[in-house]
Design a protein around this motif. Structure first.
Motif: not given
Length: 550
Positions: A193-202, A290-292, A296-302, A331-334
């Protein structure tokens, strides 16, 4: 993608060094050689441990599940049991037979981290990220044991790799890979459920993520991922929701406990302090960039912060009795993929910090491997008997299984253990030659195994129905429960065996492990209620042994 990585690195204020092609090739070759050398050495060490280290308590129960293939179990979805079954079908019963699929899966993780960094940035970042993964203690030892964490973590990383490729190229094969990876997550653990939630937030929080809702490949991935829910739905329907009830209700108090605020300290120890600090710094920098920069920073950050922050918040209210330091690992691996680029600056300080962090993490990795190596040998375990971090869940099982087998040979009896963990370990040592029944220990409920034992007809109720009045051999692990919980349980055992007679006692590792064997008869009464009695022989002998050990 390598060109995109270089452009993004320049956007961080770095200056691309001028090299001729020959010097660049030599640099890549050195990083590749370092990675491959470290990988080979680590795999050899892990293989030795996998072939010698006694089964972890939960691991032995997963082995029992592999002997009863099903859609799922009261504690887990089916993939762990299926992999163990495959392992022993190919290599036969034994430690390595049970573990080799997990060793193979766990060993693929550094290559996945390397592939992710190479996809996002460049070749050099790929080899450097792979090296960091080899050194990170939580990641490097993955696959030594036949536990669900290896396939779950690898499946999550495969899903992230596929997601990055799919968001950039919108190719159907990448979306399909994402769906298959998420499908494997659901087949492995409820924590899918956690990777699904992480993807939803992204896909909700970032502009690039929101654009994916309009892509057909995304919906293909979700349809394929949903197939992984079928075994969960079927098994929970068959077991009247036992798996969901355990994971969401029974194991979690859902009350704030202040001691969980030490989770960052636990993570710092698990990752080594300097590496943990760098990983948190990398998460912060990714969130800023990710803002600027966007990809790929948006994926890595979220994705990274979803695992780190949400698991911390969950830990404040959820299960605080079991080991949980490995939960945020995905969360550490990326961030390992991002660290070499984020620290790729002209100044020498960043290189020194990264090298120091790598060295300390490698030392932590080595310490963990040495600890497991000592636990794998009687002499090493004996040397650890006086320390607080005694590997109790890894030792004493061979001796217990050998003693049970020897006591059963001259006089056939019904074999019974006082908790699921001892039963599973003895069953593994005897290779399932005789059924092992389990008394109604509070440990069975705590770990969510009571419903599964009832389904297998191996619980105390089934014992009395099938063998009332027959001779029984009872194995009692006097150190299985916490010290304050032991008296109440041990005082009830004389109501669970008639006319107990002591046969043998194993006092191992300066009393850190104590297992006693009793002959008696299965009670004829169908009532499972057993009152505590201070006169109980089992309790008295256990109390005397504890006093003598003190």
């Amino acid at each position: 993608m390598a060109d995109m990585g270089l452009r993004q690195w320049k956007g961080l204020g770095g200056r691309e060094p001028v090299h001729d092609e020959g010097s660049v090739a030599v640099g890549f070759a050195r990083w590749r050689a370092a990675f491959v050398t470290g990988f080979v050495l680590l795999v050899l060490a892990k293989a030795i441990l996998a072939a010698t280290l006694s089964p972890f308590g939960d691991e032995a129960f997963y082995w029992q599940e592999s002997r009863h293939l099903a859609w799922g179990y009261s504690d887990l979805p089916p993939l762990t049991a299926w992999l163990i079954h495959l392992g022993e079908w190919v290599a036969g019963h034994g430690l390595l037979g049970m573990r080799w699929p997990f060793l193979l899966i766990g060993s693929s993780l550094p290559w996945l981290v390397r592939a992710l960094a190479r996809e996002i940035f460049d070749e050099r970042a790929g080899w450097q990220a792979g090296l960091l993964c080899l050194a990170l203690p939580l990641a490097g030892t993955l696959g030594v044991l036949a536990l669900p964490d290896a396939p779950l973590t690898v499946a999550i990383m495969l899903a992230l790799y596929a997601l990055v490729r799919a968001m950039n190229g919108n190719r159907w094969r990448d979306w399909l890979m994402l769906g298959v990876a998420l499908d494997l997550c659901w087949l492995t653990h409820y924590r899918a459920a956690m990777p699904m939630l992480a993807g939803l937030l992204l896909f909700v929080l970032t502009p690039r993520g929101r654009r994916q809702w309009r892509r057909g490949g995304f919906w293909l991935a979700m349809a394929v991922a949903a197939l992984g829910l079928i075994p969960l739905i079927v098994s929970n329907w068959q077991q009247r929701g036992a798996g969901v009830a355990f994971q969401l209700v029974e194991r979690n108090p859902w009350q704030f406990h202040v001691d969980a605020l030490v989770q960052p300290l636990e993570q710092a120890l698990a990752c080594t302090p300097l590496m943990y600090a760098l990983l948190l710094w990398a998460a912060w920098r990714c969130w800023q960039l990710r803002r600027h920069e966007g990809a790929p920073w948006d994926v890595l950050a979220v994705v990274s912060l979803s695992f780190i922050v949400l698991y911390f918040a969950l830990g404040l209210f959820a299960d605080d009795l079991r080991f949980r330091a490995h939960w945020p690992l995905p969360g550490y691996l990326p961030l390992l993929a991002a660290l070499p680029v984020l620290l790729r600056s002209p100044g020498a300080w960043s290189k020194r910090v990264l090298r120091l962090a790598f060295g300390l993490a490698a030392l932590g990795q080595l310490a963990g491997l040495l600890y497991l190596g000592m636990a794998a040998s009687p002499a090493g375990a004996q040397a650890l008997a006086g320390v607080k971090a005694f590997p109790a869940r890894f030792v004493g099982w061979r001796e217990s299984g050998a003693a049970a087998g020897a006591l059963l040979d001259p006089v056939p009896r019904v074999l019974v253990a006082d908790n699921f963990m001892l039963a599973a370990e003895i069953d593994f040592q005897l290779d399932g030659r005789v059924p092992v029944y389990v008394l109604s220990s509070p440990l069975n409920v705590k770990h969510g195994r009571a419903p599964q034992l009832a389904i297998w007809q191996r619980d105390e109720a089934a014992l009395r129905r099938a063998h009332a009045g027959q001779a029984m051999l009872l194995a009692v692990d006097e150190t299985a429960l916490r010290v304050r919980e032991r008296p109440e349980w041990l005082r009830t055992l004389c109501g669970r065996i008639e006319q107990p007679q002591p046969l043998q006692r194993l006092d191992l590792f300066e009393g850190r492990r104590r297992v006693a064997f009793y002959a008696g008869r299965v009670p004829a009464s169908s009532s499972l209620a057993a009152s505590a009695d201070d006169r109980c022989l089992v309790w008295q002998r256990a109390h005397q042994a504890a006093d003598a050990g003190d």
